[in-house]
Write a protein that holds these residues in place. Structure first.
Motif, short mmCIF file in Angstrom:
data_model
loop_
_atom_site.label_atom_id
_atom_site.label_comp_id
_atom_site.label_asym_id
_atom_site.label_seq_id
_atom_site.Cartn_x
_atom_site.Cartn_y
_atom_site.Cartn_z
N UNK A 53 0.46 -0.90 0.05
CA UNK A 53 -0.18 -0.01 0.68
C UNK A 53 0.84 1.33 -0.12
N UNK A 54 2.60 0.76 0.53
CA UNK A 54 2.83 2.27 1.00
C UNK A 54 2.51 2.52 -0.82
N UNK A 55 3.94 1.34 -1.16
CA UNK A 55 4.47 1.72 -2.15
C UNK A 55 3.09 2.56 -3.53
N UNK A 56 2.54 1.93 -3.63
CA UNK A 56 0.93 2.47 -4.31
C UNK A 56 1.39 3.65 -4.61
N UNK A 57 0.96 3.95 -2.86
CA UNK A 57 0.95 5.93 -2.28
C UNK A 57 1.28 6.41 -2.50
N UNK A 58 3.51 6.20 -2.36
CA UNK A 58 4.42 7.02 -2.18
C UNK A 58 4.40 7.05 -3.58
N UNK A 59 4.29 6.00 -4.27
CA UNK A 59 5.07 6.28 -6.04
C UNK A 59 6.75 4.95 -5.69
N UNK A 60 7.43 5.23 -4.07
CA UNK A 60 8.21 4.04 -4.48
C UNK A 60 8.12 3.03 -2.85
N UNK A 193 5.32 14.65 4.83
CA UNK A 193 6.67 14.93 4.87
C UNK A 193 7.08 13.51 5.45
N UNK A 194 5.99 12.80 5.90
CA UNK A 194 6.61 11.28 6.65
C UNK A 194 5.96 10.15 6.45
N UNK A 195 4.52 10.25 5.40
CA UNK A 195 3.71 9.21 5.34
C UNK A 195 2.91 10.17 3.88
N UNK A 196 2.53 9.36 3.08
CA UNK A 196 1.74 10.14 1.22
C UNK A 196 0.44 10.55 1.84
N UNK A 197 0.30 11.31 1.16
CA UNK A 197 -0.94 12.06 1.53
C UNK A 197 -2.26 11.19 0.84
N UNK A 198 -2.59 10.49 0.25
CA UNK A 198 -2.63 10.03 -0.67
C UNK A 198 -3.61 8.56 1.13
N UNK A 224 15.07 13.07 -5.53
CA UNK A 224 16.06 12.63 -5.73
C UNK A 224 15.28 10.53 -5.77
N UNK A 225 14.54 10.66 -5.36
CA UNK A 225 13.99 8.68 -5.21
C UNK A 225 14.20 8.20 -6.54
N UNK A 226 13.11 9.35 -7.37
CA UNK A 226 13.22 8.54 -8.52
C UNK A 226 14.04 8.96 -9.97
N UNK A 227 14.57 9.86 -9.61
CA UNK A 227 15.93 10.50 -10.45
C UNK A 227 15.11 10.52 -11.52
N UNK A 228 13.72 11.89 -11.90
CA UNK A 228 13.12 11.77 -12.62
C UNK A 228 13.85 13.09 -13.57
#
Lengths: 269, 334
Positions: A53-60, A193-198, A224-228
Motif C-alpha cells: 500500500x505504501x509503494x502504491x501511495x508513495x510511488x516508491x 513529510x513522513x507518509x503519503x498524503x494518499x 532524489x528518489x526517482x531520478x526524474x
C-alpha cells in the motif's frame, strides 16, 4: 538587493552572537529524530519492508529514503517559516519595527535577506542530517541535478511565499506561537513529510494541495528518489511556483496594513 | 513644508472576546498645523493629547482617518516611500535600534535601508558617532549600552539619512543633562541648516529655548498656537512679585494697595515684613518705586513671570469648548 544583502549580514551577526548553536541543534535534532524513529519503526515493526500500500501511495518502496527527503524538507520549511514569518514580529518585540517601517526600504528585499540567511543555515543542517541518515544505512540514489535544483528553487519560493502572509497574520494579531504551530501541524499532517498524503481522506488531501509544500515535496522526491527528468517534475514544479507566488503576492498586499495595525496597537496617544 | 489640514485619526474600539467593541477614540481631531523648513516647531499637550499619534501620521507610520497631510506637497498616503526618504523620527525611550548589533553596525544597517551612498555612509557614521559621543563605544554591542547611550544611538539613527524634516518625540527622555543640552544644540544647528523640526517634549524649558512656534493640543484638538512668549502672555496668568523690607514701614501697605493688584502681607523667618503681589502685568518696577517713596527699605525683590508650563496647564484646563474654537480661528487666520 540593496536591502537583502545588508539584512542577510545583519541576521548572520545576530545569529552568531545570540543563537550560535541553539537553533542549529534544535532544527537538526528534529530531523535526526524523524529519520531515526522511522528507521527504528521500519526495522522493528515493519521488519525492514514497506507494505504494498505504501509503494502504491508513495510511488516508491524506499520508505527510509521517502522519510529522509521528507525530514530534510521539513527542517528546511520549519527553519524558513520560523525566520521569515517571524521576522516582523521579532522586530516588533525588540522595538525596531517602527524604525524599520520608517525607512524607505521595501519589504520584499528585506524578507529575502532574512530568507537567505535561513537558507544558508538550513543547507548546513540538512547536509548534517543527510550524513546521519547515510550513516545509519539510508540509501539515497544520485539525484537528477537539474530537477533537484529546480525543485529546491521551487520549494524555496513555496516556503518563502507562505511565510509572508503568515508574517502579516502574526504582527496583526501580535502572536507568533499559535500561528506558527498551527501551520506546522497542518504541514505535518497534510503535506506528506513522513507518509503519503494518499492515506488521507479526500478533503484533507485537497487541503494539502493548497499548501505549495506538498507539490514541492513531490518534486523533491521525484528528483532524489526517482531520478526524474525536469519534464516529469514540471507539473509539480509549476504548481508549487504558482501557489508560492500567489501566497507571496497576497502576503505582500497584507503586510502594510498589518504593520499599521501593529504600530497602532503599540500606542494610541 | 509639512502641512496638515483637518487631520483626524480615529482608533476603533477594542474588541474583546464575547463582548461588544468599545467606543472609537478620536486621538487626533481636526488638527491643522504647518512645520516649515529651517525652524523648530513645538507640539505640546498633556498625556493623551494626541501628540505621538500626530507624529506617527506625519512619519507615515499610521494613515489619517480623514483630512490631509503633505510633505513638500507629497501626500503621506500616496507618496509614503518618497516621504520616508525626506523625514526621520527620533522617539524617546532608547528603543528603535538593534540590541545585538554594535553602534556602528546599527548605523551601517540603517544607512543601507535608507540607501545612503557608500561613499558618504562611513563618513556620516563617524560624524554621527562623534556627534552623540559614542565614538569610543562604536564597536560595543548595544545590549551593553546604558539607557542614555542607547538613546544617543537612536538619535544618530534618526540623522543617518540627513533628513529634511525631523520629528522628535520626547527625544531627551532619559538623557543626562549635558547630553540633553548637546542635543538641543544639535537641533538648533539642524534648524539653522534648513531642517524642519517638530518637537514634543515634557521639558518645557527645552521647548521655550528651541521653538519659534508652538501648537498646543488637548484631546486631539488644537487649543492654541503662537510663540512661547505669546502663548504665555495670552493666558493672562499672574506674574508674582515677592518683596522683603528691612523693617516695618507704616505707609508701605497703603502704597502697595494703591497699585490695585492682589497682594498678601506676611513676615519672613527673620521677622521682616514681606509682600506677595499677583498681577497679570509685571508690576515689579511700580512696586519698587511705590515702596521706596513710602519710606520702605527693600532687601529682596523677586519676580516670577508665568512659565510656558503654567500656560499649557491653564489651556488644557480651559479646553475643550472655548480653547478649541479659538485654536481653529487662530489656524484659519494664520
Amino acid at each position: 538587493m540593496a536591502t537583502a544583502l545588508p539584512t542577510l549580514r545583519r541576521n548572520w551577526l545576530v545569529t552568531m552572537r545570540a543563537y550560535q548553536w541553539t537553533y542549529f541543534v534544535g532544527t537538526l535534532a528534529t530531523g535526526i529524530l524523524t529519520v531515526g524513529l522511522a528507521y527504528l519503526a521500519f526495522h522493528a515493526i515493519g521488519g525492514g519492508r514497506a507494505g504494498g500500500g505504501f509503494a502504491a501511495a508513495a510511488g516508491t518502496a524506499d520508505y527510509l529514503g521517502y522519510v529522509t527527503v521528507g525530514a530534510a524538507a521539513s527542517m528546511f520549511s520549519v527553519r524558513m517559516v520560523l525566520w521569515v514569518a517571524k521576522a516582523q514580529i521579532t522586530e516588533q518585540r525588540e522595538g525596531t519595527l517602527e524604525s524599520q517601517v520608517l525607512a524607505p526600504a521595501r519589504r520584499l528585499p528585506y524578507l529575502i535577506g532574512v530568507g537567505l540567511q535561513a537558507l544558508t543555515t538550513t543547507v548546513v543542517e540538512v547536509v548534517v542530517m543527510l550524513a546521519f541518515a547515510i550513516m545509519i544505512g539510508v540509501r539515497l540514489p544520485a539525484p537528477d541535478p537539474v530537477t533537484l535544483l529546480a525543485a529546491f528553487v521551487a520549494a524555496s519560493v513555496a516556503v518563502f511565499g507562505i511565510s509572508v502572509p503568515l508574517s502579516a497574520i502574526m504582527i496583526s494579531v501580535g502572536e507568533a506561537h499559535i500561528t506558527q504551530n498551527t501551520l506546522f501541524v497542518a504541514m505535518g499532517l497534510l503535506c506528506g513529510f513522513t507518509f503519503p498524503p494518499g492515506y488521507l481522506p479526500d478533503p484533507l488531501r485537497w487541503l494539502g494541495e493548497a499548501l505549495p509544500i506538498t507539490s514541492a515535496l513531490r518534486a523533491l522526491r521525484a528528483a532524489t528518489l526517482e531520478h526524474a527528468p525536469l519534464s516529469a517534475a514540471a507539473p509539480d514544479l509549476l504548481l508549487c511556483l504558482a501557489l508560492g507566488l500567489a501566497y507571496l503576492a497576497v502576503g505582500l498586499r497584507l503586510l502594510g496594513p498589518a504593520e499599521r495595525i501593529a504600530i497602532q496597537r503599540g500606542g494610541s496617544a | 513644508m509639512i502641512v496638515t489640514q483637518e487631520l483626524r485619526k480615529t482608533f476603533p474600539g477594542q474588541r474583546k472576546l464575547f463582548r461588544p467593541a468599545g467606543p472609537a477614540t478620536d486621538a487626533v481631531d481636526g488638527l491643522s498645523l504647518s512645520i516649515p523648513p529651517g525652524a523648530v516647531t513645538g507640539l505640546l499637550g498633556l498625556n493623551g493629547a494626541g501628540k505621538t499619534t500626530t507624529i506617527k501620521v506625519l512619519a507615515t507610520l499610521l494613515r489619517p482617518t480623514s483630512g490631509s497631510v503633505t510633505v513638500d506637497g507629497l501626500d503621506v498616503v500616496t507618496h509614503a516611500r518618497e516621504i520616508r526618504r525626506r523625514i526621520n523620527l527620533i522617539a524617546g525611550g532608547e528603543r528603535m535600534v538593534y540590541a545585538r548589533l554594535t553602534g556602528r553596525e546599527n548605523l551601517w544597517y540603517f544607512g543601507q535601508l535608507y540607501d545612503v551612498p557608500r561613499a558618504v555612509l562611513n563618513t556620516r557614521i563617524d560624524e554621527l558617532l562623534e556627534l552623540v559621543g559614542l565614538t569610543d563605544a562604536a564597536g560595543t554591542v548595544v545590549e551593553r549600552y546604558s539607557r542614555g547611550m542607547r538613546q544617543r544611538l537612536s538619535i544618530a539613527r534618526g540623522l543617518i539619512n540627513a533628513p529634511a524634516y525631523l520629528l522628535l518625540d520626547e527625544p531627551t527622555l532619559g538623557l543626562d543633562a549635558p547630553i540633553a543640552r548637546d542635543l538641543r544644540a544639535v537641533v538648533a544647528n539642524l534648524a539653522r541648516d534648513g531642517v524642519g523640526v517638530l518637537l514634543t517634549s515634557h521639558y518645557l524649558a527645552e521647548v521655550e529655548q528651541l521653538c519659534g512656534h508652538v501648537y498646543v493640543v488637548d484631546r486631539g484638538r488644537l487649543v492654541a498656537q503662537g510663540s512661547p512668549t505669546a502663548l504665555t502672555a495670552g493666558t493672562r496668568l499672574p506674574h508674582t512679585v515677592e518683596l522683603t523690607l528691612a523693617e516695618h514701614a507704616p505707609a508701605v501697605s497703603a502704597a502697595v494697595a494703591a497699585l490695585g493688584a492682589e497682594f498678601e502681607v506676611g513676615v519672613d523667618a527673620e521677622e521682616r515684613p514681606t509682600f506677595l503681589l499677583r498681577s497679570p502685568e509685571d508690576l515689579a518696577g511700580e512696586l519698587a518705586t511705590a515702596v521706596v517713596r513710602a519710606g520702605g527699605a527693600i532687601v529682596r525683590l523677586e519676580v516670577n513671570p508665568p512659565t510656558l508650563e503654567d500656560a499649557i496647564l491653564a489651556m488644557a484646563g480651559a479646553s475643550p469648548a472655548v480653547g478649541a474654537e479659538s485654536g481653529r480661528a487662530a489656524v484659519a487666520a494664520r
